[in-house]
Motif scaffolding. Structure first.
Motif, PDB file in Angstrom:
ATOM      1  N   ALA A  74       0.654  -1.055   0.089  1.00 54.40           N
ATOM      2  CA  ALA A  74      -0.030  -0.012  -0.079  1.00 54.40           C
ATOM      3  C   ALA A  74       0.893   1.395  -0.216  1.00 54.40           C
ATOM      4  O   ALA A  74       0.328   2.560  -0.306  1.00 54.40           O
ATOM      5  N   SER A  78      -1.382   2.303  -5.249  1.00 56.41           N
ATOM      6  CA  SER A  78      -2.720   2.475  -4.919  1.00 56.41           C
ATOM      7  C   SER A  78      -3.512   2.547  -6.008  1.00 56.41           C
ATOM      8  O   SER A  78      -3.284   2.503  -7.351  1.00 56.41           O
ATOM      9  N   LEU A  90     -18.568  11.289   4.815  1.00 56.65           N
ATOM     10  CA  LEU A  90     -17.201  11.605   5.206  1.00 56.65           C
ATOM     11  C   LEU A  90     -17.068  12.967   4.481  1.00 56.65           C
ATOM     12  O   LEU A  90     -17.678  13.492   3.510  1.00 56.65           O
ATOM     13  N   ARG A  93     -11.674  16.167   3.568  1.00 56.78           N
ATOM     14  CA  ARG A  93     -10.355  15.974   4.317  1.00 56.78           C
ATOM     15  C   ARG A  93     -10.537  14.721   4.995  1.00 56.78           C
ATOM     16  O   ARG A  93      -9.294  14.017   5.192  1.00 56.78           O
ATOM     17  N   GLN A  94     -11.321  14.265   5.637  1.00 56.02           N
ATOM     18  CA  GLN A  94     -11.381  12.851   6.169  1.00 56.02           C
ATOM     19  C   GLN A  94     -11.038  11.869   5.008  1.00 56.02           C
ATOM     20  O   GLN A  94     -10.400  10.689   5.246  1.00 56.02           O
ATOM     21  N   PHE A  98      -7.585   9.255   4.724  1.00 48.42           N
ATOM     22  CA  PHE A  98      -7.434   7.899   4.586  1.00 48.42           C
ATOM     23  C   PHE A  98      -6.121   7.396   3.749  1.00 48.42           C
ATOM     24  O   PHE A  98      -5.774   6.423   3.991  1.00 48.42           O
ATOM     25  N   GLY A  99      -5.987   8.412   2.774  1.00 47.38           N
ATOM     26  CA  GLY A  99      -4.636   8.017   2.058  1.00 47.38           C
ATOM     27  C   GLY A  99      -3.477   7.925   2.780  1.00 47.38           C
ATOM     28  O   GLY A  99      -2.558   7.064   2.274  1.00 47.38           O
ATOM     29  N   PHE A 101      -3.377   6.295   5.757  1.00 45.23           N
ATOM     30  CA  PHE A 101      -3.472   5.218   6.667  1.00 45.23           C
ATOM     31  C   PHE A 101      -2.090   4.293   6.327  1.00 45.23           C
ATOM     32  O   PHE A 101      -1.612   3.688   7.439  1.00 45.23           O
ATOM     33  N   PRO A 102      -1.853   3.825   5.242  1.00 47.93           N
ATOM     34  CA  PRO A 102      -0.849   2.875   5.058  1.00 47.93           C
ATOM     35  C   PRO A 102       0.519   3.489   5.858  1.00 47.93           C
ATOM     36  O   PRO A 102       1.371   2.622   6.260  1.00 47.93           O
ATOM     37  N   GLN A 105      -1.101   4.096   9.893  1.00 50.21           N
ATOM     38  CA  GLN A 105      -2.052   3.534  10.514  1.00 50.21           C
ATOM     39  C   GLN A 105      -3.081   4.533  11.425  1.00 50.21           C
ATOM     40  O   GLN A 105      -3.465   3.730  12.504  1.00 50.21           O
ATOM     41  N   GLY A 106      -3.323   5.470  10.807  1.00 50.94           N
ATOM     42  CA  GLY A 106      -4.779   6.299  11.455  1.00 50.94           C
ATOM     43  C   GLY A 106      -4.369   7.555  12.436  1.00 50.94           C
ATOM     44  O   GLY A 106      -4.946   8.210  12.471  1.00 50.94           O
ATOM     45  N   ARG A 107      -3.055   7.257  12.931  1.00 51.91           N
ATOM     46  CA  ARG A 107      -2.490   8.341  13.827  1.00 51.91           C
ATOM     47  C   ARG A 107      -1.748   9.238  12.868  1.00 51.91           C
ATOM     48  O   ARG A 107      -0.658   9.211  12.670  1.00 51.91           O
ATOM     49  N   ARG A 113      -0.448  15.508   7.808  1.00 53.04           N
ATOM     50  CA  ARG A 113      -1.159  16.382   7.572  1.00 53.04           C
ATOM     51  C   ARG A 113      -0.828  17.286   6.362  1.00 53.04           C
ATOM     52  O   ARG A 113      -1.545  17.624   5.623  1.00 53.04           O
ATOM     53  N   MET A 148      -7.347  11.367  -2.715  1.00 52.85           N
ATOM     54  CA  MET A 148      -7.091  10.479  -1.520  1.00 52.85           C
ATOM     55  C   MET A 148      -5.812   9.526  -1.908  1.00 52.85           C
ATOM     56  O   MET A 148      -4.964   9.252  -1.300  1.00 52.85           O
ATOM     57  N   GLN A 152      -1.917   9.162  -0.713  1.00 49.42           N
ATOM     58  CA  GLN A 152      -1.324   7.789  -0.326  1.00 49.42           C
ATOM     59  C   GLN A 152       0.093   7.696  -0.688  1.00 49.42           C
ATOM     60  O   GLN A 152       1.059   6.865  -0.161  1.00 49.42           O
TER      61      GLN A 152
END
Lengths: 270, 345
Positions: A74, A78, A90, A93-94, A98-99, A101-102, A105-107, A113, A148, A152
């Protein structure tokens, strides 16, 4: 760099794709074209590991798409499919976040940003960040999805018909942005395009499929010829030059000069 | 269209803005969570101390509070389990209409209990304790995973077909259970009935700590995986592109849902619409569909709803036995309204 070796895929008894051998070099914009059911999307989704091939191997950036760790993959490749319907509501921006995430891991870190902001800016979505996706026009929504995928930050970006449902203005703007992404961000972009004229105007390389096989591949100059296109699409196609662009004209088969149409009869044999 | 307008340097000024921009449309702690949490706490305390026949300054007061606390804990656990199970099920299946109960998870539980008694007779009831509950839950989880894992994988995953298959399976399990029950001896049936129609009033203090442990462990797990759950909710293609092993994630989620449903059903029997009611309420009340917001709100709303319902029915209408009927009635109505308004999506 994408390497495809002897890949094929059957649906029930019919062969949807292959066997296909193909190499796509790093960088630039590659367009997959061909008639309906030629296997363009199948090939793209196999490379994007959304579909497992029946046999053969696909490697992207040195990773085998079937056996490599999904999380590592990932960060390298993509893919954006044509239909994207989400249950969750969503904001732009949300979605774009998500892009990351790899990578996170969400943080989201400060770097994440920044990447999200860059992707939003790259697709002219500033000012829309807090809008919900269902409050956007089709063109804006499509831009948000592409943002998105760009957030990634993968070397290879696969897009299945990113121009579907876009009008002239938005389709041209989208292709221009993808061209910029290839040129300025150094991405390897592979996309399925329905309209060969967009491929002709923006792509570095066109790969034409018919009946699950690659029937032609090369630069737009090499592919945008009456005999090649007539054979690929199995319909009379003329090619005209206008303002330095090669354009396929096929709207009235009976109006295509016979010289262009003759390619069809001989080349459609295979 | 001009390349100049979209060069990436524009992003520098955008990133200079505070990161809080990401949260202008979602509050850090949703208002609904605060309200629901406060209401839940209030009703819990109310259930414990309200209408206590012994004055508060005598030791007997605390004896009664203690005995009531089993019921309150049972209600809280069931509410949390149902809320978590439904939200996770919605995430796994990518829709917000179906619930584990509508697809027959409860009926499967009933069938397994009946089959156990049918095959092993009274012997099945002799063995008591945690080991048996674990074994039962394991069986339930195995069946649910095999059945629904198969249903939800592959190209069959069309919502209408699923709903139909699920309802048919549910009814089928129910009919087989009824058939088997007819052939039981009256004493076996009696034992089975006591087990199937568990109620809050007959809470089992022995099972309670274990059930609490399971639900708490799952809650912590879900909370820590909340970002991944958000990605799973995007569906197979997007989740795979973002680096998740989608199929494995779905199977794990279905296992977790099966565990939660079996915990809840073991304690108070089947509940069809309660989880659905709580889940759709929480989707309405949170400003963002992130699991970090939806999960806590759903659990707290579940607690507030079920504790509140018991409190009101017990102390206002003096009809505590009707709680599940009322909740199922309201939940069923909400289900119909949502289906009629939104259609099957």
């Amino acid at each position: 760099m994408i390497t495809i070796e002897a890949v094929d895929k059957h649906y029930r008894a019919t062969r949807a794709l292959g066997p296909v051998d193909l190499e796509i070099a790093s960088g630039g914009l590659t367009a997959l074209v061909g008639p309906n059911g030629a296997g363009k999307s199948t090939l793209l989704t196999i490379v994007g590991r959304l579909l497992d091939p029946d046999s053969g191997r696909v490697r992207v950036g040195g990773l085998d798409v079937v056996t490599a760790k999904p999380r590592e993959l990932a960060k390298v490749v993509s893919i954006l499919k044509q239909e994207n319907h989400f249950v969750a509501r969503l904001t732009v921006r949300q979605l774009v976040s998500f892009g990351r995430f790899p990578h996170s891991q969400g943080r989201l870190t400060a770097a994440d940003r920044e990447a999200v902001d860059r992707a939003l800016a790259f697709l002219d979505l500033e000012g829309f960040e807090e809008r919900f996706l269902d409050e956007l026009s089709g063109g804006q929504r499509q831009r948000a999805f592409v943002a998105m995928v760009l957030a990634q930050d993968t070397e290879v970006v696969l897009l299945d018909e990113p121009l579907a449902a876009l009008d002239m203005r938005h389709a041209a703007a989208m292709m221009q942005r993808l061209r910029d992404a290839a040129d300025e961000l150094g991405k390897t972009i592979v996309l399925v395009v329905h309209d060969v004229n967009f491929a002709s105007a923006y792509a570095d390389r066109i790969i034409a499929l018919a009946d699950g096989r690659i029937v032609a591949s090369g630069t737009p100059e090499e592919i945008m010829r009456p005999e090649v296109l007539s054979a690929v699409f199995d319909t009379p196609v003329d090619v005209v030059e206008h303002g330095g662009q090669r354009l396929a004209v096929y709207y009235r088969p009976d109006a295509v000069p016979a010289a262009a149409g003759t390619g069809s009869a001989s080349a459609s044999e295979h | 269209m001009s390349a100049e307008a979209s060069v990436p340097t524009v992003g520098a000024e955008a990133s200079a803005r505070p990161a809080a921009a990401a949260t202008t449309r979602e509050r850090r702690v949703p208002l609904a969570a605060i309200v629901a949490g406060a209401a839940a706490a209030l009703f819990a305390v109310g259930l414990l101390v309200w209408g206590n026949p012994v004055p508060a300054d005598q030791p007997g007061f605390w004896v009664i509070v203690q005995s009531r606390s089993v019921a309150v804990a049972t209600i809280a656990l069931v509410a949390a389990a149902q809320a978590l199970a439904t939200v996770l099920f919605h995430t796994a299946t990518g829709n917000r209409i179906l619930t584990p109960s509508i697809l027959g998870f409860d009926a499967l539980y009933t069938l397994m209990q009946t089959a156990l008694v049918f095959v092993f007779g009274m012997a099945a009831t002799q063995v008591e304790g945690v080991g048996k509950i674990v074994a039962q839950s394991a069986l339930m989880v195995l069946f649910a995973t095999l059945l629904y894992g198969w249903l939800f994988s592959g190209k069959r995953a069309n919502l209408h077909v699923l709903l139909l298959v699920g309802v048919v399976l549910g009814v089928g399990f129910g009919s087989v259970s009824t058939f088997l029950q007819r052939m039981l001896t009256p004493s076996e049936f009696d034992v089975l009935a006591a087990r199937l129609y568990g109620s809050i009033g007959r809470g089992n203090p022995e099972v309670l700590p274990w059930a609490a442990l399971v639900v708490a462990a799952i809650a912590v797990w879900a909370w820590r995986r909340r970002a991944a759950l958000d990605v799973i909710a995007l569906g197979r293609d997007a989740a795979t592109s973002l680096g998740l092993r989608y199929r494995r994630e779905i199977v794990v989620l279905l296992v977790v849902v099966a565990v939660l449903v079996s915990v809840s059903t073991t304690m108070v029997g089947p509940m069809t619409f309660f989880g659905f009611l709580v889940a759709i309420m929480s989707y309405q009340f949170v400003s963002s569909d992130r699991h970090g917001q939806v999960l806590p709100v759903a659990v707290l709303l579940g607690l507030a709803t079920l504790l509140g319902a018991y409190f009101v029915m017990q102390h206002v209408f003096a009809a505590a036995g009707l709680v599940s009927i009322v909740i199922e009635f309201v939940g069923g109505l909400a289900f119909l309204i949502v289906i009629l308004r939104k259609g099957l999506r």
